[in-house]
Design an enzyme around this catalytic site. Structure first.
Site, PDB file in Angstrom:
ATOM      1  N   TYR A  76       0.861  -1.180   0.000  1.00 35.75           N
ATOM      2  CA  TYR A  76       0.000   0.000   0.000  1.00 35.75           C
ATOM      3  C   TYR A  76       0.896   1.228   0.000  1.00 35.75           C
ATOM      4  O   TYR A  76       1.886   1.285   0.719  1.00 35.75           O
ATOM      5  CB  TYR A  76      -0.910   0.029   1.229  1.00 35.75           C
ATOM      6  N   THR A 282      -3.434   7.332 -21.397  1.00 32.82           N
ATOM      7  CA  THR A 282      -3.178   5.966 -20.959  1.00 32.82           C
ATOM      8  C   THR A 282      -1.712   5.661 -21.242  1.00 32.82           C
ATOM      9  O   THR A 282      -1.032   6.417 -21.938  1.00 32.82           O
ATOM     10  CB  THR A 282      -4.062   4.958 -21.708  1.00 32.82           C
ATOM     11  N   LYS A 285      -1.926   1.421 -25.430  1.00 35.43           N
ATOM     12  CA  LYS A 285      -2.224   1.898 -26.777  1.00 35.43           C
ATOM     13  C   LYS A 285      -0.923   2.124 -27.570  1.00 35.43           C
ATOM     14  O   LYS A 285      -0.049   1.264 -27.604  1.00 35.43           O
ATOM     15  CB  LYS A 285      -3.094   3.153 -26.723  1.00 35.43           C
ATOM     16  N   ARG A 291      -1.266  -1.485 -18.990  1.00 36.76           N
ATOM     17  CA  ARG A 291      -2.556  -0.803 -18.880  1.00 36.76           C
ATOM     18  C   ARG A 291      -2.514   0.120 -17.665  1.00 36.76           C
ATOM     19  O   ARG A 291      -2.282  -0.324 -16.541  1.00 36.76           O
ATOM     20  CB  ARG A 291      -3.690  -1.804 -18.747  1.00 36.76           C
TER      21      ARG A 291
END
Length: 489
Positions: A76, A282, A285, A291
């Site tokens: 975390y 993003t 792509k 991702r």
């Protein structure tokens, strides 16, 4: 994936090492849930056997993919580098700082925030950063307080109304915009009063004078630029002029064409980073990373952007930030500029091949990685075309065209993109052959009737044996450019 490996010897070594790594990983996974291991292996086989023309997809390198499967996933790390809400984040600090450093250098941006999990998350961070900087901060200063918790209930209620009364102006969906640019089904449409600008009805091209006129009338807080299905470049210098004239903040969503910016194919007025206040993207792509999402910002918005977590984001994904760092490092190599140029050159070849064989293209061609085909000339809807092509091993997605009579579900178009097959090594000849296969399928597909005898928008029939013949023809091309050559599971 010849763009990542500089020599045959290096390629062979990398492939052998990656093969061993993936085989070991799948054995470990399969010992717990073999069906998941089988699905992973099947996905590689499917991608190897398909002509992947999804404009928003690519093939990440083995280095990027392997970076996501490690112990960083267990941490975390709310907060930012050096300012975490959890102890023991020194290694997360290292990878996040590296990813941000590579991003700043790659795009020439003064500030980079690499925590967003997706493009939608990146846009939400940008929108709230603009609201915080342009609306909330002045309101707090006027009230003589430093934090919203210090406001009276009445002042807080008034500020909440003010935050909710802001306006966004973005490209319409049928012209090539995106749901996250203020449309009602998306949270952005609930945050802002939204209006749209479109394209010229005759040419399909962006009409900057019309955008200026609409901005003058609407007076948005945010002028949104960028697209998901517009096959041309955008003049971001002109968009900034329009934003400045009406006092708007220019936010550019470059999720689709970030790789073309990184590779310096889009430069000068067509590079959004020097002109926009905030840029979102993003990281997959055309950028060919994992991702995820990212925000680039001018200094005046940097502090607000860095509050993305916990403002709108959940805990950062350290293993994905590490993969972003690796992908950005790859994109900073000289070979990436050549790859980015080939994406555009191949899109032009694909567009010319389709046009020469009778297909109708929105705007008549392309300046980027996208080719948008109006399939109504074949008597089909986008849904029928997408399905018939998929049967034949050609993976595309249906997409609306300007003023689409079939709406956003059935559509009248299909969107094609060249980044993935360019990664495999396709060139002009292969894309011309791909255009031939696409037109063969579309011209041999016909709608079937519904129960009342009217033409269906979803059901279709193709010539006998067409799908198998097309798959065989595609295999001949694909076999010349193997995906992850030498990698064996």
């Amino acid at each position: 994936m010849t763009d990542v490996t500089p020599t045959d010897a290096t390629a062979s070594s990398v492939a052998a090492t990656a093969s061993a790594a993936y085989r070991s990983a799948l054995q470990v996974i399969g010992a717990v849930e073999p069906r998941v291991a089988d699905a992973i292996g099947a996905e590689l086989a499917d991608q190897r056997a398909s002509l992947k023309l999804i404009a928003s997809e690519n093939y990440a390198s083995p280095a990027v993919l392997l970076t996501m499967g490690n112990w960083l996933s267990d941490k975390y790390a709310e907060g930012t580098v050096g300012h975490r809400f959890y102890a023991g984040c020194q290694n997360v600090d290292t990878v996040e700082a590296l990813a941000a450093e590579h991003a700043r250098e790659l795009f020439g941006a003064p500030h980079a925030y690499v925590q967003p999990h997706s493009g939608i998350d990146a846009n939400l961070v940008a929108f709230w950063a603009v609201l915080a900087s342009r609306v909330e901060a002045p309101a707090l200063e006027k009230a003589g307080v430093r934090h919203v918790n210090e406001l009276t209930d009445a002042d807080w209620a008034a500020l909440r109304r003010q935050l909710g009364d802001q306006r966004m102006l973005g490209m319409s969906l049928d012209a090539g915009g995106h749901l996250t640019h203020g449309f009602r089904p998306n949270i952005s449409g609930k945050m802002f009063e939204q209006s749209s600008y479109g394209t010229d009805p005759g040419s399909g091209l962006l009409d900057y004078d019309a955008v200026r006129e609409r901005a003058r009338e609407f007076r948005p807080l945010i002028l949104m630029a960028g697209y998901s299905a517009y096959p041309r470049r955008v003049d971001f210098a002109r968009m900034r002029e329009i934003a400045d004239e009406v006092g708007a903040t220019l936010v550019v969503d470059m999720a689709h064409f970030a790789g073309l910016v990184a590779g310096k194919v889009f430069a000068g007025d067509f590079d959004p980073v020097p002109h926009a206040h905030v840029v979102t993207t993003t990281t997959h792509k055309s950028l060919r990373g994992p991702r995820g999402g990212m925000v680039l910002a001018q200094p005046e918005f940097a502090d607000a952007v860095d509050r993305g977590c916990p403002m709108v984001l959940g805990g950062p994904l350290p293993h994905v930030m590490a993969a972003k760092a690796v992908a950005f490092a790859e994109a900073r190599q000289p070979a990436f500029a050549g790859y980015a140029q080939r994406i555009v050159d191949n899109a032009v070849s694909l567009a010319e091949g389709l046009t020469r064989r009778g297909a109708t293209l929105v705007t008549g061609g392309t300046d980027n990685h996208i080719v948008l085909v109006d399939v109504s000339g074949f008597g089909l809807t986008g849904r029928q075309a997408e399905s018939a092509l998929l049967d034949a091993g050609i993976v595309t997605n249906r997409n609306a065209v300007p003023a689409d009579p079939n709406g956003a579900w059935y559509t009248s178009g299909i969107r094609l993109g060249t980044p993935a097959l360019t990664t495999r090594g396709f060139g002009a000849d292969e894309f011309d052959r791909t255009a031939e296969l696409i037109v063969d399928v579309l011209s041999s597909t016909t709608p079937t009737a519904t129960r009342d005898g009217s033409p269906s928008k979803a059901k279709y029939a193709t010539a006998d044996g067409l799908a198998d013949r097309t798959r065989d023809a595609a295999a001949e091309v694909l076999d010349r450019h193997p995906l992850y050559p030498g990698l064996e599971l």
